[in-house]
Design a protein around this motif. Structure first.
Motif, PDB file in Angstrom:
ATOM      1  N   GLY A   1       0.847  -1.386  -0.001  1.00  0.00           N
ATOM      2  CA  GLY A   1       0.070   0.514   0.351  1.00  0.00           C
ATOM      3  C   GLY A   1       0.715   1.387  -0.407  1.00  0.00           C
ATOM      4  N   THR A   2       1.602   1.566   1.068  1.00  0.00           N
ATOM      5  CA  THR A   2       2.253   2.587   0.945  1.00  0.00           C
ATOM      6  C   THR A   2       3.988   3.016  -0.371  1.00  0.00           C
ATOM      7  OG1 THR A   2       3.391   1.633   3.093  1.00  0.00           O
ATOM      8  CG2 THR A   2       3.883   3.365   3.053  1.00  0.00           C
ATOM      9  N   THR A   3       3.863   1.629  -1.028  1.00  0.00           N
ATOM     10  CA  THR A   3       5.031   1.954  -2.572  1.00  0.00           C
ATOM     11  C   THR A   3       3.733   2.496  -3.175  1.00  0.00           C
ATOM     12  OG1 THR A   3       6.360   0.584  -1.581  1.00  0.00           O
ATOM     13  CG2 THR A   3       6.828   0.356  -3.419  1.00  0.00           C
ATOM     14  N   LEU A   4       3.520   1.894  -3.288  1.00  0.00           N
ATOM     15  CA  LEU A   4       1.855   1.610  -4.407  1.00  0.00           C
ATOM     16  C   LEU A   4       1.592   3.074  -4.606  1.00  0.00           C
ATOM     17  CD1 LEU A   4       0.358   0.913  -7.065  1.00  0.00           C
ATOM     18  CD2 LEU A   4      -1.258   0.177  -5.822  1.00  0.00           C
ATOM     19  N   PHE A   5       0.746   3.798  -2.749  1.00  0.00           N
ATOM     20  CA  PHE A   5       0.151   5.039  -3.005  1.00  0.00           C
ATOM     21  C   PHE A   5       1.169   6.184  -3.365  1.00  0.00           C
ATOM     22  CE2 PHE A   5      -3.008   2.876  -1.610  1.00  0.00           C
ATOM     23  CZ  PHE A   5      -3.922   1.798  -1.923  1.00  0.00           C
ATOM     24  N   SER A   6       2.203   6.008  -2.966  1.00  0.00           N
ATOM     25  CA  SER A   6       3.460   6.954  -2.823  1.00  0.00           C
ATOM     26  C   SER A   6       3.919   7.238  -4.284  1.00  0.00           C
ATOM     27  CB  SER A   6       4.807   6.634  -1.764  1.00  0.00           C
ATOM     28  OG  SER A   6       4.984   5.856  -2.071  1.00  0.00           O
ATOM     29  N   LEU A   7       3.595   5.552  -5.320  1.00  0.00           N
ATOM     30  CA  LEU A   7       4.599   5.874  -6.098  1.00  0.00           C
ATOM     31  C   LEU A   7       3.039   7.024  -6.900  1.00  0.00           C
ATOM     32  CD1 LEU A   7       6.814   5.462  -8.854  1.00  0.00           C
ATOM     33  CD2 LEU A   7       4.997   2.966  -9.340  1.00  0.00           C
ATOM     34  N   VAL A   8       2.804   6.125  -6.682  1.00  0.00           N
ATOM     35  CA  VAL A   8       0.895   6.923  -7.893  1.00  0.00           C
ATOM     36  C   VAL A   8       1.124   8.590  -7.539  1.00  0.00           C
ATOM     37  CG1 VAL A   8      -1.777   7.066  -8.199  1.00  0.00           C
ATOM     38  CG2 VAL A   8      -0.588   5.181  -8.247  1.00  0.00           C
ATOM     39  N   GLN A   9       1.661   8.908  -6.036  1.00  0.00           N
ATOM     40  CA  GLN A   9       1.541  10.194  -6.537  1.00  0.00           C
ATOM     41  C   GLN A   9       2.412  11.031  -6.776  1.00  0.00           C
ATOM     42  OE1 GLN A   9      -0.404   9.843  -2.963  1.00  0.00           O
ATOM     43  NE2 GLN A   9      -2.757   9.691  -3.317  1.00  0.00           N
ATOM     44  N   ASN A  10       4.091  10.389  -7.067  1.00  0.00           N
ATOM     45  CA  ASN A  10       4.424  10.671  -7.342  1.00  0.00           C
ATOM     46  C   ASN A  10       5.608  11.166  -8.744  1.00  0.00           C
ATOM     47  OD1 ASN A  10       7.722  11.362  -7.773  1.00  0.00           O
ATOM     48  ND2 ASN A  10       7.907  10.257  -5.943  1.00  0.00           N
TER      49      ASN A  10
END
Length: 363
Positions: free
Chosen positions: A323-332
């Motif tokens: 979750g952490t990796t995915l959602f921070s990637l989508v926002q970066n």
């Protein structure tokens, strides 16, 4: 004079689809070439190869069973039997060359060809060569590889870096992002994540996604989720409340649509998946399958991670990290652009033709 080629191997889509791509390329160069596939009885090549329009013969061969040691008692007999079957196929078909693409049936066919002095070519898809290919590589005429530093496993003078063949339906797809999103019934105003765990699905990825479904909705992110058959019912009922944003499939045939719709992909790190992702140029989070032989999926993924062309999460850390990796990637946005740019430089949409030409050179 009609030339004859045997293509041996299979077991998973990762071996079968590249093999079919090589066969199609051979036909394109030499339309009257005679191609026979040899696979393992009961494996998926026995169904997929005839669907692609090629004849196939099956050997009674299995691999080393890591989870049930008792089953390995029959292995020496199966290997001997399959060597006999391979010898008879060779006598009957009289090939000019034998191509091994990995998988159980590869070994008996290439072994018998090498005994008879028939030229062999190995298509090694992974960055960490399997034991049988290392053995066969000593007598192979050519070894087509997709990764750097493969001289650790094979004689350097036989290596040709060709990349891995990718299906035409992906390399030559003309579908637009709008069409792809419409096909899945998704909005063009939201970011889309595509999750694919190989043809059978990936248990750890599937289980890690379940508790994240409300977050997808909360963050307004869409999900195309290929679960594999075993997890399909569980995922479908969990996703029911989020039906407009989460689309669940046991298997996706139109992979080019799914890739085109996606802004980010979560995937296993099999050689075929990586070859496709390099060609479609997508930011990807790899979750390597930890029980692959010699842990080659981790080694495949790391060759991209080290080039800043992908991110990686260990299988046992999926529950806490995904979750952490995915959602921070989508926002970066900057990181997504960097990954997209770097992975794009590693793709080779022409690998099937390059390999086919090498096959014909050694006849």
């Amino acid at each position: 004079m009609q030339r004859k080629v045997i293509i041996a191997g299979g077991g998973t889509g990762g071996h079968i689809f590249p093999a079919i791509a090589i066969a199609n390329a051979l036909k394109k160069i030499e339309p009257d070439i005679d191609i026979l596939f040899v696979g393992a009885l009961g494996k998926m090549e026995m169904e997929k190869v005839p669907q692609a329009g090629y004849p196939i013969e099956g050997l009674e061969i299995a691999g080393f069973n890591r989870s049930n040691m008792l089953k390995n008692l029959l292995l020496p007999f199966k290997i001997l039997k399959s060597l006999g079957q391979a010898r008879r196929i060779m006598q009957r078909f009289q090939p000019d060359v034998v191509v091994g693409v990995g998988g159980y049936a590869s070994f008996p066919m290439l072994k018998q060809a090498q005994r008879k002095g028939i030229p062999t070519l190995i298509q090694e898809q992974n960055s960490f060569a399997g034991k049988t290919n290392k053995l066969l590589g000593k007598k192979a005429k050519k070894i087509c590889v997709a990764y750097d530093n493969m001289e650790v496993f094979f004689p350097a003078d036989k290596l040709i870096q060709t990349g891995n063949p990718v299906r035409n339906s992906i390399t030559q797809s003309a579908v637009s992002k709008e069409e792809a999103l419409a096909h899945f019934g998704l909005s063009k105003d939201k970011k889309t994540v595509f999750v694919v765990g190989g043809s059978l699905g990936a248990k750890s990825i599937n289980e890690a996604l379940l508790p994240l479904l409300p977050t997808f909705e909360g963050k307004n992110i869409q999900l195309i989720w290929q679960t594999g058959k075993p997890f399909y019912d569980t995922a479908r009922s969990a996703a029911a409340p989020y039906a407009t944003q989460v689309k669940v499939f046991d298997f996706i045939n139109l992979m080019d649509f799914a890739y085109k719709a996606a802004d980010v992909v979560i995937s296993r790190a099999g050689a075929l998946a990586i070859a496709e992702l390099c060609v479609v140029k997508k930011p990807v989070i790899f979750v390597p399958y930890p029980f692959a032989a010699e842990d080659h999926q981790t080694s495949n993924a790391m060759s991209l991670v080290n080039k800043k062309a992908a991110l990686i999460i260990k299988d046992h850390e999926t529950g806490t990290q995904l979750g952490t990796t995915l959602f921070s990637l989508v926002q970066n946005k900057a990181l997504m652009e960097q990954l997209e740019q770097n992975i794009g430089t590693l793709g080779n949409a022409n690998a099937d033709m390059v390999i086919a030409k090498e096959v014909l050179k050694i006849i």
